[in-house]
Design an enzyme around this catalytic site. Structure first.
Site, PDB file in Angstrom:
ATOM      1  N   TYR A   1       1.203  -1.250   0.127  1.00 28.86           N
ATOM      2  CA  TYR A   1       0.460  -0.233  -0.202  1.00 28.86           C
ATOM      3  C   TYR A   1       1.319   1.199   0.347  1.00 28.86           C
ATOM      4  O   TYR A   1       1.947   1.354   0.924  1.00 28.86           O
ATOM      5  CB  TYR A   1      -0.511  -0.126   1.276  1.00 28.86           C
ATOM      6  CG  TYR A   1      -0.562  -0.353   3.024  1.00 28.86           C
ATOM      7  CD1 TYR A   1      -0.796   0.864   3.822  1.00 28.86           C
ATOM      8  CD2 TYR A   1      -0.379  -1.666   2.442  1.00 28.86           C
ATOM      9  CE1 TYR A   1      -0.205  -0.238   4.379  1.00 28.86           C
ATOM     10  CE2 TYR A   1      -0.137  -2.270   3.851  1.00 28.86           C
ATOM     11  CZ  TYR A   1       0.015  -1.425   4.949  1.00 28.86           C
ATOM     12  OH  TYR A   1       0.179  -1.795   6.220  1.00 28.86           O
TER      13      TYR A   1
ATOM     14  N   ASP B   1      -6.396  -4.975  16.629  1.00 25.87           N
ATOM     15  CA  ASP B   1      -8.053  -5.548  16.267  1.00 25.87           C
ATOM     16  C   ASP B   1      -8.947  -5.874  17.128  1.00 25.87           C
ATOM     17  O   ASP B   1      -9.838  -5.476  16.943  1.00 25.87           O
ATOM     18  CB  ASP B   1      -7.391  -6.046  14.600  1.00 25.87           C
ATOM     19  CG  ASP B   1      -7.164  -5.359  14.736  1.00 25.87           C
ATOM     20  OD1 ASP B   1      -6.770  -4.357  14.452  1.00 25.87           O
ATOM     21  OD2 ASP B   1      -6.136  -5.900  13.308  1.00 25.87           O
TER      22      ASP B   1
END
Length: 181
Positions: free
Chosen positions: A132, A170
């Site tokens: 990314y 997370d």
């Protein structure tokens, strides 16, 4: 390069023009000028990241808040990932909606996720290498996110629940309703 609009405002799928012959192939992965002409979005990126993950790993849903917000241009260099963006911009007509796309080296697609979105992906293959480009630098103090299994979003991660592997970070992200983004 072809730009395809998604159902989410300002999110795009980028499909390169590929030139193939008996020797192999060539394509332009990214061109800032073409990107800006076709989308009207700022395409200047300042940081590239790569991650490698095993089957079942789910990374997300992450974002950078405030002045450190990031737009991302993501692709899969090895394996298969299910890539998801969630619109968190309250003024957007697609606020609270998500969109997913499978990214592989074979389809050569890239997914543009603008600032104001949460982003995540799940690994559908034995391993995956994910790339990314970011238009702003990472800041640990500006981290935010939405829990992967938020009932309001109801995202299909394309994995059996028992196969999902999460980081400790997370596992404790806020819900969409808590709006900590």
């Amino acid at each position: 390069m072809k730009i395809k609009e998604t159902p989410l405002k300002d999110c795009y799928i980028i499909e390169p023009t590929v030139f193939e012959d008996g020797r192999g192939y060539f394509y332009e992965k990214y061109n800032e000028k073409k990107f800006e002409e076709l989308t009207g979005m700022n395409g200047h990126f300042v940081q590239d990241n790569i991650s490698k993950s095993a089957y079942g790993v789910l990374r997300g849903l992450h974002l950078q808040k405030g002045e450190h917000a990031q737009a991302k241009l993501v692709s899969c260099l090895e394996g298969r990932v299910w890539d998801v963006a969630v619109d968190l911009r309250p003024e957007s007509p697609t606020f609270g909606q998500w969109y997913g796309v499978e990214l592989t080296p074979g389809n050569r697609l890239q997914f543009y996720v603008p600032r104001g979105f949460a982003h995540g992906f799940s690994v559908l293959s034995e391993t995956a290498v994910f790339a990314y480009k970011c238009d702003n630098f990472y800041s640990k103090e500006s981290e935010g996110g939405v829990i992967w299994n938020d009932p309001d979003l109801n995202i299909d991660w394309k994995l059996p629940l028992g196969d999902i592997i999460l980081s400790e970070k997370d596992k404790v992200l806020a819900t969409f309703a808590e709006r900590n983004f």
